[in-house]
Design a protein around this motif. Structure first.
Motif, PDB file in Angstrom:
ATOM      1  N   GLU A  86       0.824  -1.212   0.000  1.00 28.88           N
ATOM      2  CA  GLU A  86       0.000   0.000   0.000  1.00 28.88           C
ATOM      3  C   GLU A  86       0.856   1.258   0.000  1.00 28.88           C
ATOM      4  O   GLU A  86       0.636   2.197  -0.791  1.00 28.88           O
ATOM      5  CB  GLU A  86      -0.936  -0.015   1.204  1.00 28.88           C
ATOM      6  CG  GLU A  86      -1.912   1.136   1.217  1.00 28.88           C
ATOM      7  CD  GLU A  86      -2.875   1.048   2.390  1.00 28.88           C
ATOM      8  OE1 GLU A  86      -3.622   2.001   2.630  1.00 28.88           O
ATOM      9  OE2 GLU A  86      -2.882  -0.005   3.085  1.00 28.88           O
ATOM     10  N   GLN A  87       1.849   1.280   0.905  1.00 27.27           N
ATOM     11  CA  GLN A  87       2.736   2.449   0.951  1.00 27.27           C
ATOM     12  C   GLN A  87       3.581   2.550  -0.316  1.00 27.27           C
ATOM     13  O   GLN A  87       3.894   3.645  -0.799  1.00 27.27           O
ATOM     14  CB  GLN A  87       3.640   2.364   2.192  1.00 27.27           C
ATOM     15  CG  GLN A  87       2.916   2.676   3.482  1.00 27.27           C
ATOM     16  CD  GLN A  87       3.895   2.789   4.645  1.00 27.27           C
ATOM     17  OE1 GLN A  87       4.992   2.253   4.613  1.00 27.27           O
ATOM     18  NE2 GLN A  87       3.500   3.523   5.664  1.00 27.27           N
TER      19      GLN A  87
ATOM     20  N   GLU B 223       2.715   1.710  -3.277  1.00 26.79           N
ATOM     21  CA  GLU B 223       1.882   2.324  -4.328  1.00 26.79           C
ATOM     22  C   GLU B 223       1.818   3.842  -4.143  1.00 26.79           C
ATOM     23  O   GLU B 223       1.900   4.622  -5.112  1.00 26.79           O
ATOM     24  CB  GLU B 223       0.474   1.713  -4.289  1.00 26.79           C
ATOM     25  CG  GLU B 223      -0.477   2.227  -5.340  1.00 26.79           C
ATOM     26  CD  GLU B 223      -0.045   1.846  -6.740  1.00 26.79           C
ATOM     27  OE1 GLU B 223      -0.357   2.572  -7.695  1.00 26.79           O
ATOM     28  OE2 GLU B 223       0.663   0.808  -6.869  1.00 26.79           O
ATOM     29  N   ARG B 224       1.670   4.309  -2.909  1.00 29.00           N
ATOM     30  CA  ARG B 224       1.613   5.749  -2.633  1.00 29.00           C
ATOM     31  C   ARG B 224       2.925   6.426  -3.014  1.00 29.00           C
ATOM     32  O   ARG B 224       2.928   7.516  -3.607  1.00 29.00           O
ATOM     33  CB  ARG B 224       1.304   5.956  -1.146  1.00 29.00           C
ATOM     34  CG  ARG B 224       1.131   7.412  -0.734  1.00 29.00           C
ATOM     35  CD  ARG B 224      -0.090   8.033  -1.396  1.00 29.00           C
ATOM     36  NE  ARG B 224      -1.301   7.338  -0.993  1.00 29.00           N
ATOM     37  CZ  ARG B 224      -1.965   7.622   0.154  1.00 29.00           C
ATOM     38  NH1 ARG B 224      -1.528   8.587   0.910  1.00 29.00           N
ATOM     39  NH2 ARG B 224      -3.046   6.957   0.454  1.00 29.00           N
TER      40      ARG B 224
ATOM     41  N   GLN C  88       3.260   6.888  -6.704  1.00 30.27           N
ATOM     42  CA  GLN C  88       2.497   8.055  -7.170  1.00 30.27           C
ATOM     43  C   GLN C  88       3.251   9.355  -6.891  1.00 30.27           C
ATOM     44  O   GLN C  88       3.340  10.254  -7.741  1.00 30.27           O
ATOM     45  CB  GLN C  88       1.118   8.089  -6.491  1.00 30.27           C
ATOM     46  CG  GLN C  88       0.203   6.938  -6.903  1.00 30.27           C
ATOM     47  CD  GLN C  88      -1.116   6.949  -6.147  1.00 30.27           C
ATOM     48  OE1 GLN C  88      -1.364   7.842  -5.307  1.00 30.27           O
ATOM     49  NE2 GLN C  88      -1.967   5.959  -6.470  1.00 30.27           N
ATOM     50  N   ILE C  89       3.791   9.431  -5.654  1.00 27.83           N
ATOM     51  CA  ILE C  89       4.569  10.638  -5.300  1.00 27.83           C
ATOM     52  C   ILE C  89       5.783  10.754  -6.203  1.00 27.83           C
ATOM     53  O   ILE C  89       6.170  11.857  -6.648  1.00 27.83           O
ATOM     54  CB  ILE C  89       4.966  10.578  -3.821  1.00 27.83           C
ATOM     55  CG1 ILE C  89       3.721  10.691  -2.927  1.00 27.83           C
ATOM     56  CG2 ILE C  89       5.969  11.666  -3.478  1.00 27.83           C
ATOM     57  CD1 ILE C  89       3.988  10.485  -1.447  1.00 27.83           C
TER      58      ILE C  89
ATOM     59  N   GLN D 214      -0.149  15.186  -1.478  1.00 24.74           N
ATOM     60  CA  GLN D 214       0.179  13.757  -1.403  1.00 24.74           C
ATOM     61  C   GLN D 214       1.247  13.491  -0.341  1.00 24.74           C
ATOM     62  O   GLN D 214       1.138  12.542   0.454  1.00 24.74           O
ATOM     63  CB  GLN D 214       0.659  13.252  -2.776  1.00 24.74           C
ATOM     64  CG  GLN D 214      -0.439  13.162  -3.817  1.00 24.74           C
ATOM     65  CD  GLN D 214      -1.291  11.918  -3.639  1.00 24.74           C
ATOM     66  OE1 GLN D 214      -0.974  11.045  -2.856  1.00 24.74           O
ATOM     67  NE2 GLN D 214      -2.412  11.891  -4.336  1.00 24.74           N
TER      68      GLN D 214
ATOM     69  N   GLN E 134      -0.183  14.054   3.186  1.00 26.01           N
ATOM     70  CA  GLN E 134      -1.078  12.960   3.558  1.00 26.01           C
ATOM     71  C   GLN E 134      -0.283  11.693   3.888  1.00 26.01           C
ATOM     72  O   GLN E 134      -0.572  10.991   4.862  1.00 26.01           O
ATOM     73  CB  GLN E 134      -2.066  12.700   2.417  1.00 26.01           C
ATOM     74  CG  GLN E 134      -3.109  11.639   2.770  1.00 26.01           C
ATOM     75  CD  GLN E 134      -4.072  11.411   1.619  1.00 26.01           C
ATOM     76  OE1 GLN E 134      -3.996  12.093   0.578  1.00 26.01           O
ATOM     77  NE2 GLN E 134      -4.984  10.488   1.816  1.00 26.01           N
ATOM     78  N   PHE E 135       0.744  11.415   3.083  1.00 24.69           N
ATOM     79  CA  PHE E 135       1.607  10.240   3.346  1.00 24.69           C
ATOM     80  C   PHE E 135       2.309  10.388   4.686  1.00 24.69           C
ATOM     81  O   PHE E 135       2.410   9.437   5.473  1.00 24.69           O
ATOM     82  CB  PHE E 135       2.618  10.095   2.199  1.00 24.69           C
ATOM     83  CG  PHE E 135       3.565   8.934   2.397  1.00 24.69           C
ATOM     84  CD1 PHE E 135       3.142   7.627   2.169  1.00 24.69           C
ATOM     85  CD2 PHE E 135       4.858   9.141   2.848  1.00 24.69           C
ATOM     86  CE1 PHE E 135       4.004   6.579   2.355  1.00 24.69           C
ATOM     87  CE2 PHE E 135       5.718   8.075   3.040  1.00 24.69           C
ATOM     88  CZ  PHE E 135       5.292   6.783   2.783  1.00 24.69           C
TER      89      PHE E 135
ATOM     90  N   GLU F 212      -0.226   9.761   7.519  1.00 24.56           N
ATOM     91  CA  GLU F 212      -0.496   8.324   7.669  1.00 24.56           C
ATOM     92  C   GLU F 212       0.679   7.600   8.330  1.00 24.56           C
ATOM     93  O   GLU F 212       0.499   6.701   9.157  1.00 24.56           O
ATOM     94  CB  GLU F 212      -0.788   7.704   6.304  1.00 24.56           C
ATOM     95  CG  GLU F 212      -2.092   8.179   5.697  1.00 24.56           C
ATOM     96  CD  GLU F 212      -2.279   7.620   4.296  1.00 24.56           C
ATOM     97  OE1 GLU F 212      -1.332   6.954   3.803  1.00 24.56           O
ATOM     98  OE2 GLU F 212      -3.353   7.815   3.710  1.00 24.56           O
TER      99      GLU F 212
END
Length: 729
Positions: A116-117, A119-120, A123-124, A169, A172-173, A176
């Motif tokens: 999950e991380q 994937e984030r 994107q970043i 982004q 938010q990361f 989290e």
């Protein structure tokens, strides 16, 4: 219910083997230690993983914040460069652009295990690369514009929108990541608390387990102490029994080596207890069974164990080297997986000596009884059963020796005679001597009933000697009737009465002495015959004189036979010192002592050895053989040759003569007791000499035999050990 369980559990614990109880006691604390260690290890592993996750999360959050800062720095550097055209701002931008790429790569590596991380971050990373492309385009435009006109350049609106999206982004990361970090820290605190509780519980369980183990160990120790006490008491009782039995007891391993011995075994063999250790059983025997100790034990118990618990006879060897007869029995026992043997031994020297003495005494009594004149001799036991019945007077009584043996008094004589004899027999067995006169049919007998004692002065039998005095009684009566008529016969009657009284007195003395000494009565008979011959010499006829001479000859012969028997019985029992013996000198001394007649020549051949041996037995052998060769030589020129041959460990001696020789059928008979080839009236001989020689030679583990043909002389050959002392060791 709990009480029942406790009571039922107690025997279960007691029934467990000591080894299993020891294993259980050791297993309790070890289990109490292993279980907490395993739990602590698992918790520690989880804690370490959580700490690693926290550290990783902190690194991710730090890199995300750094990414956001570098992005802001890159944008600021581009704007500054667009306003001022300073190279420093351009360098700062290029540096930030490089760091942005490096940071995204680091983040990619840090979160590769979290899809999950990851994937984030991807994107970043794409937004960052797009932002850098926009910034590079802005930089290219800034480079085309002059410094004064820069304010009029309008940037691409998508750049601002992309920048805001990227910032959003990243923030938010980061948020989290911070939340994830807080969760993992709480998890870490929870695990640390659990670990503390586990450690505390482990400590409690360990203490309880240790207390349980100590309790069980204390019970086991008490039980072992009780068992040890019982074993010590049992051992002391067993040892007391073993030390007080008269038989020797040895414990042996499976190969026959001695492990322990009781006090009786120490007395029998002369060894101390420690000296028995590791000594093989056959070392205590006079003759080795075999060189292989294992085979020796097999021979003793039998290949199929048929000799176990059976009495076996052999010769034992004392520590000082002397040999003695003994009996032993071997039994087998098993302890756990170990096989042991028990040997029970007994020294039977006294028993065999007593039996030999009894046989000798019985034989002497029998010999005397057979030659008892004008009467008979009866030997009876405590059951009034006859064991010996011999004598010339048995026929007159209508009895036979073989028929009387093993019969009782009442089975032998009529009831009226048995009634007279029984009290005197009982008195004899009680130690009292009785002399009485009893009519048996038409004859009158004087009875001497006396006790027979052994060497310990204990009565073991009774003896009755009978003498037919019928003629004496008749003569007395005739003399009394003629006393008044013939005065001349009075003196004769008085003289006859005196002689009869002397005879009766001498017979009483003879009966008493017979029970103690066999030779004294024989001397008394010889003396008595001389006195009678002197007293009535004028009335003796030639036939009477001849009978007197024969009587004295028989007495001397009996004395010689008794001496020979005594000498025969002593062979092998009387030991003398081992000394160097010059055989040539010994034989020369014997020849001088025997003093052969001039017509007999005795030659001692050269090569006679000097032996380490007992002098007396060897002297007896040579003396008997040389004496026989001289005595029986019938040639006018008798020749006797004595020689020796070295056979290594022994010598063979020979005594050869040119006498009358011996027929082959008598070669064995001459060595038997009381056997003679020539009547004793021709050559006075006891018939015991060669039997003594044979016994002496065989006692020294030698052999004796003769070579002879009738009319061709005789050669006696015997072997003698070369070194008796060395062989005895």
């Amino acid at each position: 219910m709990a009480v029942y369980t406790n009571q039922s559990a107690r025997p279960i614990w007691s029934e467990l083997a000591v080894r299993r109880r020891g294993v259980l006691i050791i297993a309790i604390p070890i289990t109490c230690l292993i279980i907490p260690l395993v739990g602590f290890g698992l918790l520690q592993r989880s804690t370490l993983q959580t700490q690693a996750y926290i550290k990783q999360t902190q690194s991710v959050r730090f890199e995300a914040n750094t990414l956001l800062a570098e992005l802001t720095k890159a944008q600021s550097s581009i704007r500054a460069y667009g306003l001022t055209k300073r190279p420093e701002d351009l360098e700062l931008y290029q540096e930030s652009a490089t760091k942005l790429l490096e940071i995204t790569d680091k983040l990619d590596a840090l979160v590769e295990d979290d899809p999950e991380q990851l994937e984030r971050i991807r994107q970043i990373q794409q937004l960052t690369e797009q932002q850098l492309l926009i910034l590079d385009k802005n930089l290219a435009q800034y480079r085309l514009i002059t410094p004064g006109a820069a304010a009029t350049v309008e940037l691409n609106p998508s750049s601002r929108e992309l920048s805001d999206t990227l910032r959003s982004q990243i923030e938010q990361f980061s948020t989290e990541t911070r939340q994830q970090l807080d969760i993992r820290r709480e998890t870490l605190e929870y695990q640390q608390g659990i670990t503390t509780l586990v450690l505390a519980a482990s400590a409690v369980i360990g203490i309880l387990g240790s207390l349980a183990a100590l309790y069980l160990f204390d019970r086991l120790d008490q039980e072992l102490s009780r068992r040890a006490g019982y074993l010590r008491e049992s051992h002391l009782r067993t040892q007391a029994v073993l030390d007080n039995v008269v038989d020797g007891i040895l414990t042996l391993d499976r190969r026959g080596y001695i492990e322990s011995a009781n006090a009786a075994a120490e007395r029998i063999f002369g060894y101390e207890s420690a000296e028995f250790q590791s000594k093989h059983l056959q070392r205590l025997m006079a003759e080795r069974i075999t060189e292989d100790s294992g085979e020796a034990m097999s021979n003793l118990v039998g290949s199929d164990r048929h000799k176990l618990r059976r009495q076996q006879a052999t010769l034992g060897r004392h520590k000082d080297g002397h040999i003695f007869p003994m009996e032993f029995a071997i039994s087998e026992m098993r302890l756990d997986n170990e096989r042991l043997f028990i040997a029970i031994l007994r020294d039977i020297t006294e028993r065999e000596e007593s039996e030999a003495a009894l046989r000798k005494s019985e034989e002497l009594y029998r010999t005397l009884a057979k030659n008892f004149p004008n009467g008979a001799v009866f030997l009876f036991d405590h059951n009034l059963r006859y064991t010996i019945a011999e004598g010339m007077g048995l026929t007159a009584l209508g009895l036979e020796s073989e028929a009387i043996a093993k019969k009782t008094l009442w089975e032998t004589f009529p009831p009226e005679t048995s009634a007279i004899l029984e009290p005197t027999y009982r008195d004899a067995l009680a130690g009292k001597t009785t002399v009485t006169e009893v009519p048996l049919g038409e004859q009158i007998y004087r009875l001497h009933v006396l006790p027979v004692k052994n060497e310990r002065r204990k009565v073991f039998a009774g003896m009755m000697m009978t003498q037919d005095i019928t003629s004496i009684k008749r003569n007395e009566e005739a003399l009394r009737q003629r006393a008044d008529e013939r005065a001349r016969m009075a003196a004769i009657l008085a003289q006859t009465t005196s002689i009869l009284e002397n005879r009766n007195t001498e017979l009483d003395q003879f009966a008493y002495i017979v029970s103690h000494d066999l030779k004294a009565p024989l001397r008394a008979i010889a003396n008595l015959s001389g006195w009678i011959e002197e007293d009535i010499g004028a009335h003796l006829t030639e036939d009477t004189k001849h009978q007197m001479d024969l009587l004295r000859g028989r007495v001397h012969r009996m004395e010689s036979m008794i001496d020979a028997l005594l000498q025969y019985s002593r062979v092998g029992r009387l030991k003398t010192d081992t000394v160097p013996v010059d055989v040539e000198q010994l034989v020369t001394e014997i020849i001088d002592y025997l003093a052969p007649p001039p017509e007999v020549t005795v030659k001692v051949m050269p090569g006679m050895p000097t032996l380490m041996t007992e002098r007396l037995p060897l002297e007896q052998v040579f003396s008997n053989l040389i004496s026989n060769a001289v005595k029986h030589n019938d040639k006018p020129n008798g020749e006797i040759a004595i020689a020796a041959t070295d056979l290594g460990d022994r010598y063979e001696f020979s005594v050869a003569d040119n006498g009358p020789g011996i027929a082959p059928e008598y070669h064995e008979k001459v060595f038997v007791m009381f056997q003679t080839l020539v009547p004793r009236d021709r050559v006075e001989n006891t018939g015991v000499g060669l039997a003594i020689v044979k016994k002496i030679v065989e006692d020294k583990r030698g052999t004796i035999y003769l070579e002879s043909q009738l009319g061709q002389g005789t050669t006696f050959r015997f072997t003698w050990p070369a070194d008796v002392k060395e062989r005895s060791e």
